[in-house]
Design an enzyme around this catalytic site. Structure first.
Site, short mmCIF file in Angstrom:
data_model
loop_
_atom_site.label_atom_id
_atom_site.label_comp_id
_atom_site.label_asym_id
_atom_site.label_seq_id
_atom_site.Cartn_x
_atom_site.Cartn_y
_atom_site.Cartn_z
N TYR A 1 0.86 -1.19 0.00
CA TYR A 1 0.00 0.00 0.00
C TYR A 1 0.89 1.23 0.00
O TYR A 1 1.89 1.29 0.72
CB TYR A 1 -0.89 0.01 1.25
CG TYR A 1 -1.76 1.24 1.37
CD1 TYR A 1 -2.83 1.47 0.50
CD2 TYR A 1 -1.52 2.20 2.37
CE1 TYR A 1 -3.62 2.60 0.62
CE2 TYR A 1 -2.32 3.33 2.50
CZ TYR A 1 -3.36 3.52 1.62
OH TYR A 1 -4.15 4.64 1.75
N ASP B 1 9.26 2.73 -0.06
CA ASP B 1 8.22 3.44 0.69
C ASP B 1 8.32 2.99 2.14
O ASP B 1 7.87 1.91 2.51
CB ASP B 1 6.84 3.13 0.10
CG ASP B 1 5.72 3.83 0.87
OD1 ASP B 1 6.02 4.53 1.86
OD2 ASP B 1 4.55 3.67 0.48
N LYS C 1 4.04 8.78 9.10
CA LYS C 1 3.72 8.18 10.41
C LYS C 1 4.65 8.66 11.54
O LYS C 1 4.49 9.78 12.00
CB LYS C 1 3.66 6.66 10.28
CG LYS C 1 2.57 6.25 9.25
CD LYS C 1 2.06 4.85 9.31
CE LYS C 1 0.80 4.71 8.49
NZ LYS C 1 0.92 4.08 7.19
C1 PLP Z 1 0.35 4.70 5.81
C2 PLP Z 1 1.10 4.49 4.56
C3 PLP Z 1 0.98 5.35 3.47
C4 PLP Z 1 0.00 6.48 3.44
O1 PLP Z 1 0.26 7.42 4.42
P1 PLP Z 1 -0.91 8.46 4.83
O2 PLP Z 1 -0.26 9.34 5.84
O3 PLP Z 1 -2.02 7.63 5.36
O4 PLP Z 1 -1.30 9.19 3.61
C5 PLP Z 1 1.79 5.14 2.38
N1 PLP Z 1 2.67 4.13 2.34
C6 PLP Z 1 2.82 3.28 3.38
C7 PLP Z 1 3.83 2.18 3.30
C8 PLP Z 1 2.03 3.42 4.51
O5 PLP Z 1 2.16 2.54 5.52
#
Ligand code: PLP
Length: 473
Positions: free
Chosen positions: A182, A277, A305
């Site tokens: 994701y 990511d 995060k």
């Molecule tokens: C949470 C997450 C996102 C999205 O971050 P948001 O702050 O919710 O937009 C993107 N990539 C990864 C790997 C994530 O865990």
């Protein structure tokens, strides 16, 4: 409070028969004192009813709506350390931790104090502040994988910008992503695999034009030949491969280090950028995230995060050579009214300073390993098809007998029914997880050994309950 609900069915000789409705299924519970397990949700239910008049599904982010686990969401009034309190005064041990950012737990006094001190002087200026420098310096002097970065306001924004940068830098359009990873909700990431390996993607959300989706190729994780084939076919127009090096948004699909190294090598050989990511793994499985954990140097990294200590912050970074393409130095445009917001920077600074203290990560990992291995031994002793996977302070409950789960396909969707029973049973016992079996759990520095022992006992009891239910049926 009723001892027995309308649906209660006495079963065999057990003294206190009771039942509950979970996800449309009636479960009979005869072997426990029901009073202990009847949670009052009146206020949360009222608030939720109101919220449905204001927001689609009553929420501002879909997974909060409890659709997969059944029932209605808890409205949270307060967090303190590893505990949260809902609108009815129920107290929970929190393993969701706001989906990962709260590595120090809720309302950490140092973070709260820094936020107070900062906001007293104003909350936003649309001009640079020294706090941006301070957070950048904390990160860059302790992270050998990036030379420059740019702060944004969410993980989604970080990924979206990283992809634009990769395209701008390479002058190519195609992106490879993986099924089971994701990357937030940017259009080009809301794409699923087309028919056959290595064909163009199709959008997985209405509103994403096929013209956008077709520039994303979706491949299975842990499959080298799929990558080789796609690179051979598309490398002339392939800008980047993006991966969660620790895929933790669709179960915990831990990849082999050799596979990640393979991605690094093949991208380098073919003039394709590699994007890690690390929105979830960054500052979580170590200060330098998965790049440091596996010692692999990708071209572009994204963070979110934890970096904002519970405030909305994201970031992307790379070498100075790549980052100089970003405006105003370069021609790749990216900006933000509230980017580098001082209050959010303050929360990030306070949080990351704690993370940099000696033994911070090793003690977090040790705690998690003890908790996870205790649960795994319990499951093994009872021969339950249940296993806890973990890395650093991230863990995931899999209702499966498999030794390894490394692709999205390897997760049995039917196993989620068991998670849903577990989730609701644990909620009644005062333990809160993210409301979906595809989500991972987090341990923060505020989770004490006593709390984890308490949680362990309750989780064992609930796992047993899940498998007893199956036996009763
Ligand atoms: C949470 C997450 C996102 C999205 O971050 P948001 O702050 O919710 O937009 C993107 N990539 C990864 C790997 C994530 O865990």
């Amino acid at each position: 409070m009723n001892l027995l609900c309308d649906l209660c069915v006495p079963i065999d000789t057990r003294p206190v028969p009771m039942c509950r409705e979970l996800s449309g299924t009636i479960f009979r519970r005869g072997y426990r004192d029901c009073v202990t397990y009847l949670m009052n949700k009146n206020q949360s239910e009222k608030l939720y009813t109101k919220a449905t008049q204001y927001f689609p599904g009553g929420v501002n982010s879909p997974v909060r709506a409890f659709r997969s686990v059944g029932g209605t969401p808890l409205f949270i009034d307060k967090g303190e350390g590893c505990f949260i309190y809902d609108a009815d005064g129920n107290k929970f041990i929190d393993f969701c931790c706001s989906w990962g950012p709260l590595i120090l737990g809720h309302a950490n006094p140092v973070v709260v104090e820094k936020i107070y001190q900062t906001v007293k002087n104003g909350s936003s200026f649309g001009a640079p502040t020294r706090l941006e420098n301070e957070l950048a310096e904390l990160i860059l002097t302790n992270n050998p994988f990036i030379e420059k970065l740019r702060f944004v306001s969410s993980g989604t924004e970080a990924v979206m910008s990283a992809i634009r940068l990769a395209r701008g830098y390479t002058g190519k359009d195609l992106i490879i992503k993986f099924d089971g990873c994701y990357h937030g909700h940017a259009d080009s990431m809301l794409v699923k695999a087309g028919s056959g390996l290595a064909t163009f993607g199709i959008s997985s959300s209405s509103g994403v034009p096929e013209a956008v989706a077709k520039d994303t190729i979706v491949l299975p994780l842990n499959d080298r030949s799929a990558i080789e084939e796609a690179i051979k076919r598309y490398k002339e127009n392939l800008a980047a491969i993006i991966i969660e090096p620790v895929p933790a948004n669709n179960g915990l699909l831990l990849q082999d280090k050799e596979y990640l190294q393979f991605l690094r090598e093949i991208t380098k050989q073919n003039n394709v950028l590699l994007i890690f990511d690390e929105v979830i793994s960054g500052f979580r499985i170590g200060f330098t995230g998965a790049a440091g954990y596996y010692n692999i140097h990708p071209d572009i990294l994204t963070y979110g995060k934890i970096i904002g200590g519970g405030m909305p912050v994201g970031a992307y970074g790379a070498s100075s050579e790549i980052m100089k393409r970003i405006s105003p130095d370069g021609s790749v445009y990216q900006g933000g009214t509230l980017s580098g917001n001082p209050v959010a920077m303050g929360a990030g600074i306070a949080t990351l300073k704690e993370c940099l203290k000696e033994d911070f990560y090793s003690s977090l990992e040790k705690k998690t390993n003890l908790f996870v291995s205790a649960l795994n031994s319990f499951s093994e002793k009872n021969n339950f098809p249940f296993k806890v996977f973990s890395i650093g302070s991230i863990f995931w409950f899999a209702f499966s007998e498999k030794e390894k789960i490394q692709t999205a396909d390897a997760i049995d969707p039917l196993s989620m029914q068991k998670f849903n029973v577990l989730f609701n049973d644990l909620l009644e016992k005062g333990i809160y997880f993210g409301p979906s079996g595809y989500e991972v759990g987090f341990i923060s520095s505020a989770h004490t050994d006593d709390v984890l022992n308490d949680a362990y006992a309750k989780i064992c009891d609930s796992i047993k309950y899940v498998f007893d239910q199956i036996a009763i049926k």
